[in-house]
Motif scaffolding. Sequence first.
Motif, PDB file in Angstrom:
ATOM      1  N   ARG A 149      -2.458   9.054   5.055  1.00 22.20           N
ATOM      2  CA  ARG A 149      -3.790   8.781   5.195  1.00 22.20           C
ATOM      3  C   ARG A 149      -4.738   9.287   4.181  1.00 22.20           C
ATOM      4  O   ARG A 149      -5.016  10.510   4.216  1.00 22.20           O
ATOM      5  N   ILE A 150      -4.920   8.639   2.731  1.00 24.96           N
ATOM      6  CA  ILE A 150      -5.701   9.023   1.980  1.00 24.96           C
ATOM      7  C   ILE A 150      -7.161   8.893   2.097  1.00 24.96           C
ATOM      8  O   ILE A 150      -7.708   7.712   2.396  1.00 24.96           O
ATOM      9  N   ILE A 151      -7.714   9.965   2.263  1.00 20.93           N
ATOM     10  CA  ILE A 151      -9.386   9.982   2.744  1.00 20.93           C
ATOM     11  C   ILE A 151     -10.029   9.755   1.116  1.00 20.93           C
ATOM     12  O   ILE A 151      -9.958  10.668   0.485  1.00 20.93           O
ATOM     13  N   GLY A 152     -11.161   9.119   1.072  1.00 19.18           N
ATOM     14  CA  GLY A 152     -11.822   9.095   0.023  1.00 19.18           C
ATOM     15  C   GLY A 152     -13.402   9.025   0.271  1.00 19.18           C
ATOM     16  O   GLY A 152     -13.667   9.784   1.253  1.00 19.18           O
ATOM     17  N   LYS A 153     -14.115   8.297  -0.724  1.00 23.00           N
ATOM     18  CA  LYS A 153     -15.652   8.572  -0.468  1.00 23.00           C
ATOM     19  C   LYS A 153     -16.034   8.107   0.962  1.00 23.00           C
ATOM     20  O   LYS A 153     -15.464   6.881   1.727  1.00 23.00           O
ATOM     21  N   ASP A 154     -16.982   8.503   1.299  1.00 23.29           N
ATOM     22  CA  ASP A 154     -17.797   8.307   2.527  1.00 23.29           C
ATOM     23  C   ASP A 154     -16.636   8.135   3.871  1.00 23.29           C
ATOM     24  O   ASP A 154     -16.685   7.565   4.577  1.00 23.29           O
ATOM     25  N   ASN A 155     -15.543   9.058   3.573  1.00 24.87           N
ATOM     26  CA  ASN A 155     -14.554   9.387   4.659  1.00 24.87           C
ATOM     27  C   ASN A 155     -13.839   7.837   4.920  1.00 24.87           C
ATOM     28  O   ASN A 155     -13.339   7.721   6.087  1.00 24.87           O
ATOM     29  N   ARG A 156     -13.830   6.998   3.987  1.00 20.90           N
ATOM     30  CA  ARG A 156     -13.051   5.855   4.197  1.00 20.90           C
ATOM     31  C   ARG A 156     -11.617   6.227   4.116  1.00 20.90           C
ATOM     32  O   ARG A 156     -11.134   7.051   3.317  1.00 20.90           O
ATOM     33  N   VAL A 157     -10.743   5.310   4.489  1.00 25.48           N
ATOM     34  CA  VAL A 157      -9.086   5.475   4.429  1.00 25.48           C
ATOM     35  C   VAL A 157      -8.564   4.504   3.330  1.00 25.48           C
ATOM     36  O   VAL A 157      -8.882   3.242   3.454  1.00 25.48           O
ATOM     37  N   LEU A 158      -7.608   4.731   2.757  1.00 22.77           N
ATOM     38  CA  LEU A 158      -7.046   3.679   1.692  1.00 22.77           C
ATOM     39  C   LEU A 158      -5.719   3.036   2.483  1.00 22.77           C
ATOM     40  O   LEU A 158      -5.114   3.908   3.193  1.00 22.77           O
ATOM     41  N   VAL A 159      -5.895   1.836   2.601  1.00 24.23           N
ATOM     42  CA  VAL A 159      -4.759   0.937   3.385  1.00 24.23           C
ATOM     43  C   VAL A 159      -4.117   0.063   2.399  1.00 24.23           C
ATOM     44  O   VAL A 159      -4.890  -0.486   1.535  1.00 24.23           O
ATOM     45  N   GLU A 160      -2.800  -0.226   2.668  1.00 26.52           N
ATOM     46  CA  GLU A 160      -2.255  -1.312   2.026  1.00 26.52           C
ATOM     47  C   GLU A 160      -2.425  -2.756   2.616  1.00 26.52           C
ATOM     48  O   GLU A 160      -2.156  -2.950   3.976  1.00 26.52           O
ATOM     49  N   SER A 161      -3.174  -3.470   2.345  1.00 27.58           N
ATOM     50  CA  SER A 161      -3.800  -4.536   2.795  1.00 27.58           C
ATOM     51  C   SER A 161      -2.595  -5.763   3.075  1.00 27.58           C
ATOM     52  O   SER A 161      -2.411  -6.223   4.217  1.00 27.58           O
ATOM     53  N   HIS A 162      -1.857  -5.883   2.007  1.00 28.07           N
ATOM     54  CA  HIS A 162      -0.687  -7.044   1.972  1.00 28.07           C
ATOM     55  C   HIS A 162       0.404  -6.620   0.867  1.00 28.07           C
ATOM     56  O   HIS A 162      -0.242  -5.915  -0.261  1.00 28.07           O
ATOM     57  N   GLN A 163       1.396  -7.393   0.797  1.00 26.02           N
ATOM     58  CA  GLN A 163       2.521  -7.186  -0.339  1.00 26.02           C
ATOM     59  C   GLN A 163       2.873  -8.463  -0.710  1.00 26.02           C
ATOM     60  O   GLN A 163       3.093  -9.624   0.170  1.00 26.02           O
ATOM     61  N   GLU A 164       3.127  -8.595  -1.854  1.00 26.12           N
ATOM     62  CA  GLU A 164       3.698  -9.906  -2.429  1.00 26.12           C
ATOM     63  C   GLU A 164       5.223  -9.605  -2.721  1.00 26.12           C
ATOM     64  O   GLU A 164       5.556  -8.566  -3.222  1.00 26.12           O
ATOM     65  N   LEU A 165       5.857 -10.349  -1.899  1.00 26.94           N
ATOM     66  CA  LEU A 165       7.286 -10.349  -2.019  1.00 26.94           C
ATOM     67  C   LEU A 165       8.173 -11.054  -3.176  1.00 26.94           C
ATOM     68  O   LEU A 165       7.483 -12.032  -3.510  1.00 26.94           O
ATOM     69  N   SER A 166       9.332 -10.503  -3.391  1.00 24.53           N
ATOM     70  CA  SER A 166      10.121 -11.372  -4.500  1.00 24.53           C
ATOM     71  C   SER A 166      10.427 -12.738  -4.345  1.00 24.53           C
ATOM     72  O   SER A 166      10.749 -13.622  -5.021  1.00 24.53           O
ATOM     73  N   ASP A 167      10.539 -13.084  -2.851  1.00 23.65           N
ATOM     74  CA  ASP A 167      10.928 -14.384  -2.704  1.00 23.65           C
ATOM     75  C   ASP A 167       9.535 -15.287  -2.596  1.00 23.65           C
ATOM     76  O   ASP A 167       9.792 -16.452  -2.177  1.00 23.65           O
ATOM     77  N   GLY A 168       8.292 -14.964  -2.889  1.00 27.89           N
ATOM     78  CA  GLY A 168       7.308 -15.364  -2.806  1.00 27.89           C
ATOM     79  C   GLY A 168       6.266 -15.271  -1.659  1.00 27.89           C
ATOM     80  O   GLY A 168       5.272 -15.799  -1.704  1.00 27.89           O
ATOM     81  N   SER A 169       6.905 -14.807  -0.576  1.00 27.79           N
ATOM     82  CA  SER A 169       6.232 -14.573   0.619  1.00 27.79           C
ATOM     83  C   SER A 169       5.215 -13.601   0.604  1.00 27.79           C
ATOM     84  O   SER A 169       5.230 -12.807  -0.261  1.00 27.79           O
ATOM     85  N   VAL A 170       4.142 -13.290   1.597  1.00 29.53           N
ATOM     86  CA  VAL A 170       3.230 -12.469   1.682  1.00 29.53           C
ATOM     87  C   VAL A 170       3.629 -11.686   3.269  1.00 29.53           C
ATOM     88  O   VAL A 170       3.625 -12.330   4.005  1.00 29.53           O
ATOM     89  N   ARG A 171       3.483 -10.260   3.033  1.00 31.63           N
ATOM     90  CA  ARG A 171       3.582  -9.770   4.249  1.00 31.63           C
ATOM     91  C   ARG A 171       2.180  -8.775   4.268  1.00 31.63           C
ATOM     92  O   ARG A 171       1.859  -8.007   3.498  1.00 31.63           O
TER      93      ARG A 171
END
Length: 297
Positions: A149-171
Amino acid sequence: MSPPQPIHNPQSHTFLPPRKPTTLSDLILSAVSLLFVFSSKSSSTGCSRTHFPKSPFPPLQYNPRRFLRVLSMSQQPATVNPRCRHRFANPQSLSDWLKPRLPSDSFASWGVKPGTKNVHNLWLELSQGEVSLADSHPPIRTVNVVSVRIIGKDNRVLVESHQELSDGSVRYRSRPLSEKMKPDEIPEEAAFRAVKEELGSVLKASVGDDDIRGVVRIVPGSYYCRIEERNSVSYPGLPARYVLHSIDASVDGLPEEEFCTEEEEEYMESEETKAADKAISVKRHHWKWVNSDSIQS
């Protein structure tokens, strides 16, 4: 009871003092004396000599930082991630082993259903020692994961919203930075490696293995571990046992707005290249800062 009587010695015609009963302190002193004798003799046999302190009971040395790290980060139950007893020469042999142990419709969806991985991915995980498989019907995939949990400015947390996969799909993820742990890797080391591999390309100052610790600062006392058991999203029909090691940290040099990172080719120069070419990989990671209460547990 009458006191012990002197013992007569007929050879010297003298009387010896009475023998005292053996006490626990006598036994301890005798044992310590024997240790000194054997340690001295060991030097003449070519073995490494054991050096004992002058006092048989040296004072305890307390190091708060080392004590905290051992108990909270490096010490894990032996049954958390048992080593895989199975060795598969190639993905095909793994596939042959899995087919009679998994529902046929679920196994057939691997790598076909959007957001899933295929048997080549699982074989790579096993080859790298990142996961283990229990010999059961169905098998259980156990994996240790570090969640940072990476804590940044204003105590916000960095998250991975989505991933682009090699088959063209999105997770879609909406989770903090996560990484499968290597064999014998403690959570702290895994956290540094995860930041370097996943976020190193966007840091304002490029970092290597030696200076990544100067960029990442782990929040003291933030580590905790929990175990989750659920069906795997990546491998339908395969139950998963996740050992989640959570750590809070701050990272210098990250963008304050949404950003994207590219995935490096992990198996470019390894024996697993052929399997990696057929595996479904992550091409891009998309990141954003959110309020801590919006993160999935």
